[in-house]
Design an enzyme around this catalytic site. Structure first.
Site, PDB file in Angstrom:
ATOM      1  N   HIS A  42       0.719  -1.065  -0.248  1.00 32.78           N
ATOM      2  CA  HIS A  42       0.105  -0.008  -0.063  1.00 32.78           C
ATOM      3  C   HIS A  42       0.748   1.173   0.032  1.00 32.78           C
ATOM      4  CE1 HIS A  42       1.028  -0.784   4.223  1.00 32.78           C
ATOM      5  NE2 HIS A  42       0.972   0.591   4.379  1.00 32.78           N
ATOM      6  N   HIS A 126       5.441   6.257  -1.682  1.00 26.73           N
ATOM      7  CA  HIS A 126       6.609   5.025  -1.807  1.00 26.73           C
ATOM      8  C   HIS A 126       5.888   3.828  -1.170  1.00 26.73           C
ATOM      9  CE1 HIS A 126       7.231   6.076   2.202  1.00 26.73           C
ATOM     10  NE2 HIS A 126       7.788   4.643   2.302  1.00 26.73           N
TER      11      HIS A 126
END
Length: 187
Positions: A42, A126
Site C-alpha cells: 500500500h 513510496h
C-alpha cells in the site's frame, strides 16, 4: 486501534511488481532482508497511530469528505530507492500531485477529528518492499529498480486501514492489515 489512511494498488499492479522484483531476491544479502508481503502492499497517505475507538465516527466522516474532494487519478509503480540501508522501496509516477493533495486532506481531516497524526516525515509516495534485518548494502537493490515503470492504474479509493502487529513471537511474523472503511474518490 493502530490506523493509517492508504491507497491500495490493484491486483494486476501487484502481480506486475512482484514479477519485477523477483530477481532482487537473488542479490547478495537478500536473505537478511524482511520482504513485505504483496497482499499488504500500500501507499501510506497518513499514519494515525493508536486511535481511540470513540474518535472513529468523526474520523470516518472526515476521511470520507477528504476522499470526495479529490478525483480518481492515474499512478504507476516506477523506479525505486532506499532510505539509507534500512528500507528498500518502489516509487510512483503519474498524477502524484493529486495523491499528495489527498494525503494532505486525509491528515488534516484526521487532525480535525482529534487524531494526533504523525508529521515527522513529509509525504513521499513510496511502497516499502523490504527492511534490512542487519547490515545490507541496499544500493544494488535500488539500482535494480531504477528503470522499472509499471502499467498505469487508477487510484479510485481512499482506505482507512487497521494494522495488527504480530504478537506471537514467531520470527518473521508480519503485521496484518484490514480495511476499516473505504470511500470512492470524487464521490
Amino acid at each position: 486501534m493502530r490506523l493509517f489512511a492508504a491507497v491500495l494498488p490493484p491486483e494486476a499492479a501487484v502481480v506486475e511488481l512482484t514479477d519485477a522484483t523477483a530477481s532482487l531476491r537473488g542479490l547478495p544479502g537478500a536473505e537478511r532482508l524482511r520482504w513485505t508481503e504483496p497482499s499488504g502492499w500500500h501507499f501510506t497517505l497518513a499514519f494515525l497511530g493508536e486511535v481511540d475507538p470513540e474518535l472513529l465516527p468523526e474520523l470516518t466522516e472526515r476521511l470520507g469528505r477528504a476522499a470526495h474532494r479529490h478525483p480518481p487519478h492515474e499512478l504507476r509503480f516506477a523506479g525505486g530507492g532506499r532510505f539509507g540501508d534500512r528500507v528498500l522501496w518502489v516509487g510512483a509516477d503519474g498524477e502524484r500531485t493529486i495523491l499528495r493533495d489527498l494525503a494532505r486532506s486525509a491528515a488534516a481531516g484526521a487532525r480535525r477529528a482529534g487524531v494526533a497524526v504523525d508529521t515527522t516525515h513529509d509525504f513521499r509516495p513510496h511502497l516499502t518492499l523490504a527492511r534490512a534485518a542487519g547490515p545490507v548494502n541496499l544500493r544494488p537493490y535500488a539500482e535494480g529498480l531504477a528503470g522499472f515503470s509499471g502499467t498505469p492504474w487508477t487510484v479510485a479509493r481512499l482506505e482507512l486501514m487497521r494494522s495488527r502487529l504480530p504478537g506471537g513471537g514467531v520470527p518473521g511474523e508480519r503485521p496484518r492489515y484490514e480495511t476499516v472503511a473505504a470511500w470512492e474518490l470524487g464521490g
